[in-house]
Write an enzyme that holds these catalytic residues in place. Structure first.
Site, PDB file in Angstrom:
ATOM      1  N   ARG A 260      10.059  -1.609  -4.851  1.00  0.00           N
ATOM      2  CA  ARG A 260       8.882  -1.690  -5.716  1.00  0.00           C
ATOM      3  C   ARG A 260       8.798  -0.376  -6.473  1.00  0.00           C
ATOM      4  NH1 ARG A 260       3.377  -3.446  -3.200  1.00  0.00           N
ATOM      5  NH2 ARG A 260       2.916  -4.007  -5.358  1.00  0.00           N
TER       6      ARG A 260
ATOM      7  N   GLY B  33       0.844  -1.194   0.000  1.00  0.00           N
ATOM      8  CA  GLY B  33       0.000   0.000   0.000  1.00  0.00           C
ATOM      9  C   GLY B  33       0.871   1.233   0.000  1.00  0.00           C
TER      10      GLY B  33
ATOM     11  N   ASN C 142      -2.883   2.694 -10.343  1.00  0.00           N
ATOM     12  CA  ASN C 142      -3.473   1.981  -9.221  1.00  0.00           C
ATOM     13  C   ASN C 142      -3.570   0.507  -9.575  1.00  0.00           C
ATOM     14  OD1 ASN C 142      -4.635   2.321  -6.494  1.00  0.00           O
ATOM     15  ND2 ASN C 142      -6.467   1.456  -7.434  1.00  0.00           N
TER      16      ASN C 142
ATOM     17  N   GLN D  36      -6.096  -8.899  -2.490  1.00  0.00           N
ATOM     18  CA  GLN D  36      -6.105  -7.903  -1.422  1.00  0.00           C
ATOM     19  C   GLN D  36      -7.543  -7.554  -1.009  1.00  0.00           C
ATOM     20  OE1 GLN D  36      -4.085  -7.835  -4.083  1.00  0.00           O
ATOM     21  NE2 GLN D  36      -2.268  -6.552  -3.792  1.00  0.00           N
TER      22      GLN D  36
ATOM     23  N   ASP E 226      -1.290   4.663  -6.431  1.00  0.00           N
ATOM     24  CA  ASP E 226       0.135   4.400  -6.170  1.00  0.00           C
ATOM     25  C   ASP E 226       1.005   5.523  -6.688  1.00  0.00           C
ATOM     26  OD1 ASP E 226      -1.349   1.627  -6.343  1.00  0.00           O
ATOM     27  OD2 ASP E 226       0.416   1.411  -5.063  1.00  0.00           O
TER      28      ASP E 226
END
Ligand SMILES: CSC[C@H]1O[C@H](OP(=O)(O)O)[C@H](O)[C@@H]1O
Length: 310
Positions: free
Chosen positions: A74, A45, A223, A173, A213
């Site tokens: 990431r 997240g 996203n 998720q 994101d």
């Protein structure tokens, strides 16, 4: 409960790979273990990654090689690099800066919840039926969430009819984390197979709420994979499509969506589920973890400070 925190000289975080079956706190004492936790989505997240990056710099103690590997763990969520840079670029004590970022996230998510709920209520005469994807609750942040933080505030105000939560293949998720969080807040919800999302938007959804994101300078938003399909369906169905993200997710250095690096997470997450193979031996997969919604499909972007509209 805090998803991630600095406790007695170490990072403590919820191992989200074990939810919803087990709530286990990991105690992280090395940068390598933090990078591993980030890469396997034990911590995940965008806002939570920002705080993880900040705490990781404290743990690295100036080791530039470790900090560089942490920053690149990431690529899509700008918050990881942002959190690292906030600490490395500060003249303040690193731990003091990192703890401030943690506290800022807590305050920002509460403000986004209020601002987003006000917007949804202005668009919805009665109680709101909300569709969401992936997980954008406190598990993606520190205490409360972003898009799911708006849901929580609507629920606290007595203005939530139901949440339609997409399960969010391949790592689920939605089915694992959002459902767990919605049960904890006693909010009404039903899980939805991802590919049913666009069709269900024609059946009476009041708003789609998603996290982000990375928001490019022109408003294009990266996203979780599947967000773009929801945006197309929402536009067709006339349903407001609202991004909820802190100001730290807006990346002025990225001019537009085509400049956002999309993480591909490889074959195994698609061809297996929890180690059980689904597809024939030797099957390959294309597994982008995110997609980009162009700004013209976004009704509004809600941050802790403002509501941005085209
Ligand atoms: C509150 S932003 C959360 C954001 O992060 C998720 O991705 P991942 O689970 O891979 O870290 C998803 O894109 C959410 O919208």
């Amino acid at each position: 409960m805090r998803t991630i925190d600095w406790v007695d000289g170490a990072i403590e975080l919820v191992d989200q790979t074990l939810l919803p079956d087990r709530l286990v706190m990991l105690r992280i004492t090395t940068v390598d273990d933090l990078i591993d936790a980030i890469r396997r989505l034990a911590v995940r997240g965008a806002p939570a990654l920002g705080v993880a990056g900040a705490f990781g710099v404290v743990m690295a103690g100036g080791d530039r090689e470790q900090i560089a590997r942490l920053r690149a763990a990431r690529p899509t969520a700008v918050n990881l690099a942002w959190g690292v840079d906030q600490v490395t670029g500060s003249a303040d004590d690193p731990l003091k800066t990192a703890l401030r970022l943690r506290d800022d996230d807590i305050a920002a998510c509460r403000a986004m919840g209020e601002r987003g709920a006000d917007l949804v209520q202005s668009l919805t005469p009665g109680d709101a039926r909300i569709m969401t994807i992936c997980n954008t609750g406190g598990l993606a942040c520190v205490e409360r969430g972003t898009a799911l933080g708006v849901v929580q505030t609507l629920h606290e105000r007595g203005r939530l009819a139901e949440v339609l939560a997409l399960e969010t293949r391949p790592l689920l998720q939605g089915a694992r984390l959002t459902a767990w969080e919605l049960q904890r807040m006693a909010a009404p919800y039903r899980l939805v197979v991802d590919s049913a999302g666009p069709y269900l938007l024609t059946t009476g959804v009041d708003a789609v709420l998603i996290g982000a994101d990375r928001v490019a300078a022109n408003g294009d938003t990266a996203n979780k994979i599947g967000s773009y399909a929801l945006a197309l369906g929402a536009r067709r169905a006339g349903v407001p499509f609202i991004v909820v993200a802190p100001e730290s997710t807006i990346d002025a250095a990225t001019p537009s969506g085509e400049h956002i690096e999309i993480e591909d997470r490889g074959d195994d997450e698609v061809v297996t589920v929890r180690g059980v193979r689904l597809a024939p031996e030797g099957s390959r997969a294309l597994n982008p973890a995110f997609d980009v919604t162009p700004n013209d499909l976004i009704t509004a972007i809600v941050t802790e400070a403002r509501v941005i509209t085209p």
